[in-house]
Design a protein around this motif. Sequence first.
Motif, PDB file in Angstrom:
ATOM      1  N   PHE A  24       0.814  -1.211   0.000  1.00 23.65           N
ATOM      2  CA  PHE A  24       0.000   0.000   0.000  1.00 23.65           C
ATOM      3  C   PHE A  24       0.853   1.269   0.000  1.00 23.65           C
ATOM      4  O   PHE A  24       0.442   2.289  -0.549  1.00 23.65           O
ATOM      5  CB  PHE A  24      -1.017  -0.015   1.140  1.00 23.65           C
ATOM      6  CG  PHE A  24      -2.296  -0.679   0.744  1.00 23.65           C
ATOM      7  CD1 PHE A  24      -3.317   0.048   0.147  1.00 23.65           C
ATOM      8  CD2 PHE A  24      -2.467  -2.043   0.911  1.00 23.65           C
ATOM      9  CE1 PHE A  24      -4.488  -0.570  -0.261  1.00 23.65           C
ATOM     10  CE2 PHE A  24      -3.635  -2.673   0.504  1.00 23.65           C
ATOM     11  CZ  PHE A  24      -4.651  -1.931  -0.084  1.00 23.65           C
ATOM     12  N   PHE A  25       2.054   1.207   0.544  1.00 20.64           N
ATOM     13  CA  PHE A  25       2.986   2.334   0.449  1.00 20.64           C
ATOM     14  C   PHE A  25       3.297   2.605  -1.023  1.00 20.64           C
ATOM     15  O   PHE A  25       3.241   3.742  -1.495  1.00 20.64           O
ATOM     16  CB  PHE A  25       4.268   2.041   1.239  1.00 20.64           C
ATOM     17  CG  PHE A  25       5.330   3.085   1.052  1.00 20.64           C
ATOM     18  CD1 PHE A  25       5.258   4.295   1.730  1.00 20.64           C
ATOM     19  CD2 PHE A  25       6.392   2.867   0.182  1.00 20.64           C
ATOM     20  CE1 PHE A  25       6.224   5.277   1.536  1.00 20.64           C
ATOM     21  CE2 PHE A  25       7.371   3.837  -0.011  1.00 20.64           C
ATOM     22  CZ  PHE A  25       7.283   5.046   0.669  1.00 20.64           C
ATOM     23  N   LYS A  26       3.610   1.530  -1.778  1.00 24.33           N
ATOM     24  CA  LYS A  26       3.925   1.657  -3.206  1.00 24.33           C
ATOM     25  C   LYS A  26       2.695   2.133  -3.994  1.00 24.33           C
ATOM     26  O   LYS A  26       2.809   2.960  -4.899  1.00 24.33           O
ATOM     27  CB  LYS A  26       4.444   0.336  -3.784  1.00 24.33           C
ATOM     28  CG  LYS A  26       5.728  -0.178  -3.170  1.00 24.33           C
ATOM     29  CD  LYS A  26       6.867   0.799  -3.279  1.00 24.33           C
ATOM     30  CE  LYS A  26       7.535   0.731  -4.620  1.00 24.33           C
ATOM     31  NZ  LYS A  26       8.674   1.661  -4.738  1.00 24.33           N
ATOM     32  N   ILE A  27       1.531   1.605  -3.655  1.00 24.14           N
ATOM     33  CA  ILE A  27       0.291   2.007  -4.330  1.00 24.14           C
ATOM     34  C   ILE A  27       0.033   3.492  -4.102  1.00 24.14           C
ATOM     35  O   ILE A  27      -0.264   4.239  -5.050  1.00 24.14           O
ATOM     36  CB  ILE A  27      -0.911   1.163  -3.852  1.00 24.14           C
ATOM     37  CG1 ILE A  27      -0.805  -0.270  -4.401  1.00 24.14           C
ATOM     38  CG2 ILE A  27      -2.236   1.806  -4.257  1.00 24.14           C
ATOM     39  CD1 ILE A  27      -1.827  -1.234  -3.822  1.00 24.14           C
ATOM     40  N   ASN A  28       0.125   3.928  -2.854  1.00 27.00           N
ATOM     41  CA  ASN A  28      -0.128   5.339  -2.540  1.00 27.00           C
ATOM     42  C   ASN A  28       0.884   6.255  -3.223  1.00 27.00           C
ATOM     43  O   ASN A  28       0.520   7.342  -3.697  1.00 27.00           O
ATOM     44  CB  ASN A  28      -0.141   5.565  -1.031  1.00 27.00           C
ATOM     45  CG  ASN A  28      -1.380   4.984  -0.393  1.00 27.00           C
ATOM     46  OD1 ASN A  28      -2.455   4.971  -0.997  1.00 27.00           O
ATOM     47  ND2 ASN A  28      -1.249   4.476   0.820  1.00 27.00           N
ATOM     48  N   GLU A  29       2.129   5.819  -3.295  1.00 24.39           N
ATOM     49  CA  GLU A  29       3.156   6.574  -4.015  1.00 24.39           C
ATOM     50  C   GLU A  29       2.746   6.764  -5.475  1.00 24.39           C
ATOM     51  O   GLU A  29       2.822   7.864  -6.016  1.00 24.39           O
ATOM     52  CB  GLU A  29       4.473   5.778  -3.980  1.00 24.39           C
ATOM     53  CG  GLU A  29       5.608   6.451  -3.307  1.00 24.39           C
ATOM     54  CD  GLU A  29       6.883   5.595  -3.377  1.00 24.39           C
ATOM     55  OE1 GLU A  29       7.821   6.019  -2.710  1.00 24.39           O
ATOM     56  OE2 GLU A  29       6.962   4.565  -4.069  1.00 24.39           O
ATOM     57  N   PHE A  30       2.306   5.684  -6.107  1.00 25.04           N
ATOM     58  CA  PHE A  30       1.902   5.721  -7.512  1.00 25.04           C
ATOM     59  C   PHE A  30       0.688   6.639  -7.699  1.00 25.04           C
ATOM     60  O   PHE A  30       0.658   7.471  -8.608  1.00 25.04           O
ATOM     61  CB  PHE A  30       1.583   4.310  -8.017  1.00 25.04           C
ATOM     62  CG  PHE A  30       1.193   4.280  -9.464  1.00 25.04           C
ATOM     63  CD1 PHE A  30       2.153   4.237 -10.459  1.00 25.04           C
ATOM     64  CD2 PHE A  30      -0.150   4.304  -9.836  1.00 25.04           C
ATOM     65  CE1 PHE A  30       1.792   4.218 -11.808  1.00 25.04           C
ATOM     66  CE2 PHE A  30      -0.523   4.280 -11.176  1.00 25.04           C
ATOM     67  CZ  PHE A  30       0.448   4.246 -12.159  1.00 25.04           C
ATOM     68  N   ILE A  31      -0.309   6.488  -6.837  1.00 25.61           N
ATOM     69  CA  ILE A  31      -1.524   7.298  -6.955  1.00 25.61           C
ATOM     70  C   ILE A  31      -1.187   8.776  -6.809  1.00 25.61           C
ATOM     71  O   ILE A  31      -1.611   9.601  -7.636  1.00 25.61           O
ATOM     72  CB  ILE A  31      -2.590   6.853  -5.924  1.00 25.61           C
ATOM     73  CG1 ILE A  31      -3.145   5.475  -6.312  1.00 25.61           C
ATOM     74  CG2 ILE A  31      -3.722   7.888  -5.825  1.00 25.61           C
ATOM     75  CD1 ILE A  31      -4.064   4.842  -5.272  1.00 25.61           C
ATOM     76  N   HIS A  32      -0.414   9.134  -5.791  1.00 26.53           N
ATOM     77  CA  HIS A  32      -0.079  10.543  -5.566  1.00 26.53           C
ATOM     78  C   HIS A  32       0.764  11.115  -6.698  1.00 26.53           C
ATOM     79  O   HIS A  32       0.588  12.277  -7.080  1.00 26.53           O
ATOM     80  CB  HIS A  32       0.611  10.732  -4.217  1.00 26.53           C
ATOM     81  CG  HIS A  32      -0.304  10.484  -3.059  1.00 26.53           C
ATOM     82  ND1 HIS A  32      -1.487  11.165  -2.867  1.00 26.53           N
ATOM     83  CD2 HIS A  32      -0.233   9.603  -2.041  1.00 26.53           C
ATOM     84  CE1 HIS A  32      -2.090  10.723  -1.787  1.00 26.53           C
ATOM     85  NE2 HIS A  32      -1.362   9.762  -1.263  1.00 26.53           N
ATOM     86  N   ALA A  33       1.635  10.310  -7.261  1.00 24.38           N
ATOM     87  CA  ALA A  33       2.493  10.776  -8.355  1.00 24.38           C
ATOM     88  C   ALA A  33       1.724  10.942  -9.661  1.00 24.38           C
ATOM     89  O   ALA A  33       2.161  11.687 -10.546  1.00 24.38           O
ATOM     90  CB  ALA A  33       3.657   9.811  -8.556  1.00 24.38           C
TER      91      ALA A  33
END
Length: 170
Positions: A24-33
């Motif tokens: 979820f850290f990686k997912i949130n990074e992708f979404i925010h970017a």
Amino acid sequence: PPKLFQKIEDGDEKYDQELVDFIFFKINEFIHANQDRTEIEIKNQLICLNYLIYRFKTDPHEYVFSDEIIDRIKVRDIFLTKRQFGKDVIGNLRDNKILIVSSQSGYKIPCCKGDIVRFYNNYSSKIIPMIDTLRKADVVIKSATSGKINLLLDNDFELLKELIKTVASR
């Protein structure tokens, strides 16, 4: 059902918070970017991710069929085949280090070791027979051409030759 390369053990279905937190850290990074980007491909990936997150929150052990996710994308008048979806949406998310597992049951965000084992088994059950088919074809081609055509001697196919050798030795 396909032959399992690794059996799923009793404890493998236990929810793994460390695994989930990292994913979820990686997912949130992708979404925010990417949330402000306008490219259709990125929007499709965000729709897919948000739907997988929603389904994960409903039941983290449940898989989602590709048709269900494609229907969510179709709402925006974007029509994808399963092949396009797998390559352009799931494939690109995976290229961005978003771990989405798949099995014969569909796609999901993994929550336990069992999900990862099923994912590896799913790919192994496809890749290993393909490599073995290439080995058999190579034998036939070399026989048919008295060895004149032997592509596995080319440097371009060095990795393939090693994979064939490894699979054959199992």
